[in-house]
Write an enzyme that holds these catalytic residues in place. Structure first.
Site, PDB file in Angstrom:
ATOM      1  N   SER A 106      50.301  43.038  42.152  1.00 63.36           N
ATOM      2  CA  SER A 106      49.624  42.696  43.139  1.00 63.36           C
ATOM      3  C   SER A 106      50.240  42.966  44.569  1.00 63.36           C
ATOM      4  O   SER A 106      51.343  43.305  44.683  1.00 63.36           O
ATOM      5  CB  SER A 106      49.745  41.068  43.094  1.00 63.36           C
ATOM      6  OG  SER A 106      49.329  40.426  44.188  1.00 63.36           O
ATOM      7  N   TYR A 153      55.120  33.596  41.320  1.00 60.74           N
ATOM      8  CA  TYR A 153      54.168  34.689  41.424  1.00 60.74           C
ATOM      9  C   TYR A 153      54.251  36.051  41.807  1.00 60.74           C
ATOM     10  O   TYR A 153      54.292  37.230  41.213  1.00 60.74           O
ATOM     11  CB  TYR A 153      52.882  34.141  41.761  1.00 60.74           C
ATOM     12  CG  TYR A 153      51.760  35.136  41.581  1.00 60.74           C
ATOM     13  CD1 TYR A 153      50.999  34.978  40.571  1.00 60.74           C
ATOM     14  CD2 TYR A 153      51.294  36.006  42.561  1.00 60.74           C
ATOM     15  CE1 TYR A 153      49.915  35.963  40.238  1.00 60.74           C
ATOM     16  CE2 TYR A 153      50.395  37.033  42.316  1.00 60.74           C
ATOM     17  CZ  TYR A 153      49.650  37.122  41.264  1.00 60.74           C
ATOM     18  OH  TYR A 153      48.627  37.654  40.985  1.00 60.74           O
TER      19      TYR A 153
HETATM   20  N1  LIG Z   1      41.923  37.930  41.426  1.00 62.87           N
HETATM   21  C1  LIG Z   1      42.950  38.549  42.619  1.00 62.87           C
HETATM   22  O1  LIG Z   1      42.830  38.002  43.499  1.00 62.87           O
HETATM   23  C2  LIG Z   1      44.095  39.134  41.875  1.00 62.87           C
HETATM   24  C3  LIG Z   1      44.835  39.989  42.899  1.00 62.87           C
HETATM   25  C4  LIG Z   1      46.162  40.533  42.819  1.00 62.87           C
HETATM   26  C5  LIG Z   1      46.313  40.702  41.396  1.00 62.87           C
HETATM   27  N2  LIG Z   1      45.557  39.860  40.271  1.00 62.87           N
HETATM   28  C6  LIG Z   1      46.075  39.986  38.896  1.00 62.87           C
HETATM   29  O2  LIG Z   1      44.984  40.741  38.304  1.00 62.87           O
HETATM   30  C7  LIG Z   1      45.284  40.499  36.773  1.00 62.87           C
HETATM   31  C8  LIG Z   1      43.947  39.945  36.266  1.00 62.87           C
HETATM   32  O3  LIG Z   1      43.623  38.772  37.061  1.00 62.87           O
HETATM   33  P1  LIG Z   1      41.868  38.440  37.284  1.00 62.87           P
HETATM   34  O4  LIG Z   1      42.015  38.016  38.873  1.00 62.87           O
HETATM   35  O5  LIG Z   1      41.106  39.399  36.805  1.00 62.87           O
HETATM   36  O6  LIG Z   1      41.937  36.881  36.646  1.00 62.87           O
HETATM   37  P2  LIG Z   1      40.763  36.280  35.809  1.00 62.87           P
HETATM   38  O7  LIG Z   1      39.288  36.369  36.064  1.00 62.87           O
HETATM   39  O8  LIG Z   1      41.334  34.789  35.514  1.00 62.87           O
HETATM   40  O9  LIG Z   1      41.100  36.819  34.320  1.00 62.87           O
HETATM   41  C9  LIG Z   1      42.326  36.710  33.673  1.00 62.87           C
HETATM   42  C10 LIG Z   1      42.192  37.345  32.173  1.00 62.87           C
HETATM   43  O10 LIG Z   1      43.482  37.125  31.445  1.00 62.87           O
HETATM   44  C11 LIG Z   1      43.276  36.503  30.261  1.00 62.87           C
HETATM   45  N3  LIG Z   1      44.621  35.697  29.953  1.00 62.87           N
HETATM   46  C12 LIG Z   1      45.018  34.565  30.890  1.00 62.87           C
HETATM   47  N4  LIG Z   1      46.370  34.194  30.320  1.00 62.87           N
HETATM   48  C13 LIG Z   1      46.316  34.762  29.089  1.00 62.87           C
HETATM   49  C14 LIG Z   1      47.363  34.821  28.013  1.00 62.87           C
HETATM   50  N5  LIG Z   1      48.167  33.883  27.885  1.00 62.87           N
HETATM   51  N6  LIG Z   1      47.064  35.489  27.077  1.00 62.87           N
HETATM   52  C15 LIG Z   1      46.298  36.499  26.953  1.00 62.87           C
HETATM   53  N7  LIG Z   1      45.429  36.498  27.698  1.00 62.87           N
HETATM   54  C16 LIG Z   1      45.445  35.901  28.848  1.00 62.87           C
HETATM   55  C17 LIG Z   1      42.040  35.626  30.427  1.00 62.87           C
HETATM   56  O11 LIG Z   1      41.596  35.508  29.188  1.00 62.87           O
HETATM   57  P3  LIG Z   1      41.601  34.194  28.133  1.00 62.87           P
HETATM   58  O12 LIG Z   1      41.655  32.693  29.190  1.00 62.87           O
HETATM   59  O13 LIG Z   1      40.678  34.076  27.063  1.00 62.87           O
HETATM   60  O14 LIG Z   1      42.998  34.370  27.504  1.00 62.87           O
HETATM   61  C18 LIG Z   1      41.242  36.613  31.376  1.00 62.87           C
HETATM   62  O15 LIG Z   1      40.624  37.631  30.380  1.00 62.87           O
HETATM   63  C19 LIG Z   1      46.197  39.326  36.786  1.00 62.87           C
HETATM   64  O16 LIG Z   1      47.684  39.936  36.292  1.00 62.87           O
HETATM   65  C20 LIG Z   1      46.502  38.682  38.178  1.00 62.87           C
HETATM   66  O17 LIG Z   1      47.602  38.250  38.600  1.00 62.87           O
HETATM   67  C21 LIG Z   1      44.587  39.417  40.609  1.00 62.87           C
END
Ligand SMILES: NC(=O)c1ccc[n+]([C@@H]2O[C@H](COP(=O)([O-])OP(=O)(O)OC[C@H]3O[C@@H](n4cnc5c(N)ncnc54)[C@H](OP(=O)(O)O)[C@@H]3O)[C@@H](O)[C@H]2O)c1
Length: 265
Positions: free
Chosen positions: A146, A156
Site C-alpha cells: 500500500s 497497518y
Molecule cells: N482498498 C484499498 O483502498 C487498499 C489500498 C491499498 C492496499 N490495499 C490492500 O489490498 C489488499 C486487498 O484489499 P481489498 O481492498 O481488495 O479488500 P477487500 O475487498 O476487503 O478483499 C479482501 C480479500 O481478502 C480476503 N481475506 C481477508 N482476510 C483473510 C484471511 N484471514 N484469510 C484469507 N483471506 C482473507 C477476503 O476474503 P474472505 O473474507 O472470504 O476471506 C477478500 O477476498 C489488502 O492487502 C489491502 O491491505 C487495499
C-alpha cells in the site's frame, strides 16, 4: 503470460481472490487464459467465482479455502504452492484487511492477526512458491502492499512497509534467477476493504479513488517491466514524490488520523 513478455505463465494463485483487488487479478488473469487457484475463507463465494470464471473464459479455477490468520490455513496454501506436479507460475499475495482505531484502541489480538496475514503469511507463501520457481528458472510474485507503507501509520502501515522491504530484498537476492518479485502499492481503491473495517469514506475526495481493474492492469505491466515496487497511478506517484520530501514529523501529524476514520489503506 499472454499479452505480456513474461513467458509460459499458466497457473496463478491469488489470495483474497473473492473481493476487491484480488477478484480483479482473477478476472484479468482468467481473461488472459491463465488457470487459477483462488484462496480466501468464504468457500461458497470462492466456488461461485470459480464457476463464473471457468464458464466465461474456459480456464480451470481451483478453490482453496484457507484462513491465512491461522497456521493451518497458511500450511494448506504452502502445500499447494510446493506441489511440483502442478506448478504455480504467479503468486499474488493480496489477502488483507484494516483495523479501525488508533494504537492501544485496537485489541492486541487484532494487531497480531494483521501481522500474521500481512507479514507471516506473505513470508511463508512467497518462500513456498519461489523455491520451485527458482528451480524452473521462471515465475513471479506480486505482494500487495500500500502507499501507507511510506507514511507513519500504525501497525497497518508498518506491516505494508515490511511487505515492501521484504519484497525488494528478496527480489535483489533472486536477481538473475528468472523469478520476479514486485510489491504493489495502491492508494484508495473501491473495494470492500473500508466497509469491512467499519471505516467511513465520506471524507475521501473522488479524485483519490482508484479502479481495481485499472490498478491490476498497470500492476501486471509493471511486473513484466521488471519493477520491484509499483505505485500504479500518476496521482499517487506525485503524492509519493511529495511524501519523500516531507519531514517525517509533519507527515506523522497528517497521517496519524488515517485508518481511524479514513486514509490510504
Ligand atoms: N482498498 C484499498 O483502498 C487498499 C489500498 C491499498 C492496499 N490495499 C490492500 O489490498 C489488499 C486487498 O484489499 P481489498 O481492498 O481488495 O479488500 P477487500 O475487498 O476487503 O478483499 C479482501 C480479500 O481478502 C480476503 N481475506 C481477508 N482476510 C483473510 C484471511 N484471514 N484469510 C484469507 N483471506 C482473507 C477476503 O476474503 P474472505 O473474507 O472470504 O476471506 C477478500 O477476498 C489488502 O492487502 C489491502 O491491505 C487495499
Amino acid at each position: 503470460m499472454r499479452g505480456t513478455n513474461v513467458p509460459r505463465m499458466t497457473t496463478a494463485l491469488i489470495t483474497g481472490a473473492t473481493a476487491g483487488i484480488g477478484a480483479a487479478f482473477a478476472r484479468r488473469l482468467a481473461a488472459q487464459g491463465h488457470n487459477l487457484v483462488l484462496v480466501a475463507r468464504d468457500t461458497a463465494r470462492l466456488r461461485e467465482q470459480a464457476t463464473e470464471l471457468h464458464d466465461r473464459h474456459g480456464i480451470e479455477a481451483e478453490v482453496l479455502s484457507a484462513d491465512l490468520s491461522t497456521d493451518g490455513g497458511i500450511e494448506a496454501v504452502e502445500k499447494r504452492l510446493a506441489d511440483r506436479r502442478h506448478p504455480i507460475e504467479l503468486l499474488v499475495n493480496n489477502a488483507g484487511f484494516g483495523n479501525k482505531g488508533r494504537f492501544l484502541e485496537v485489541s492486541m489480538a487484532d494487531e497480531l492477526t494483521m501481522l500474521k496475514v500481512h507479514c507471516e503469511a506473505v513470508l511463508r507463501l512467497t518462500s513456498a512458491a519461489v523455491a520451485g520457481m527458482r528451480e524452473r528458472g521462471r515465475g513471479g510474485v506480486v505482494n500487495v502492499a500500500s502507499v501507507a507503507a511510506f507514511v507513519p501509520r500504525g501497525t497497518y502501515g508498518a506491516s505494508k512497509s515490511w511487505v515492501v522491504q521484504f519484497t525488494q530484498g528478496a527480489a535483489r537476492d533472486l536477481a538473475g534467477s528468472g523469478v520476479r518479485l514486485m510489491a504493489l502499492c495502491p492508494g484508495f481503491v473501491r473495494t470492500e476493504f473500508h466497509e469491512r473495517a467499519g471505516m467511513g469514506t465520506d471524507n475521501i475526495p473522488n479524485w483519490m479513488w482508484l479502479d481495481a481493474d485499472k490498478l491490476v492492469a498497470s500492476a501486471l505491466t509493471d511486473l513484466t517491466r521488471g519493477k520491484t515496487v509499483s505505485v500504479p497511478d500518476p496521482r499517487y506517484k506525485a503524492l509519493m514524490g511529495l511524501v519523500k520530501v516531507t519531514p517525517r514529523g509533519l507527515l506523522g501529524g497528517v497521517t496519524s488520523r488515517t485508518g481511524r476514520k479514513y486514509g490510504p489503506q
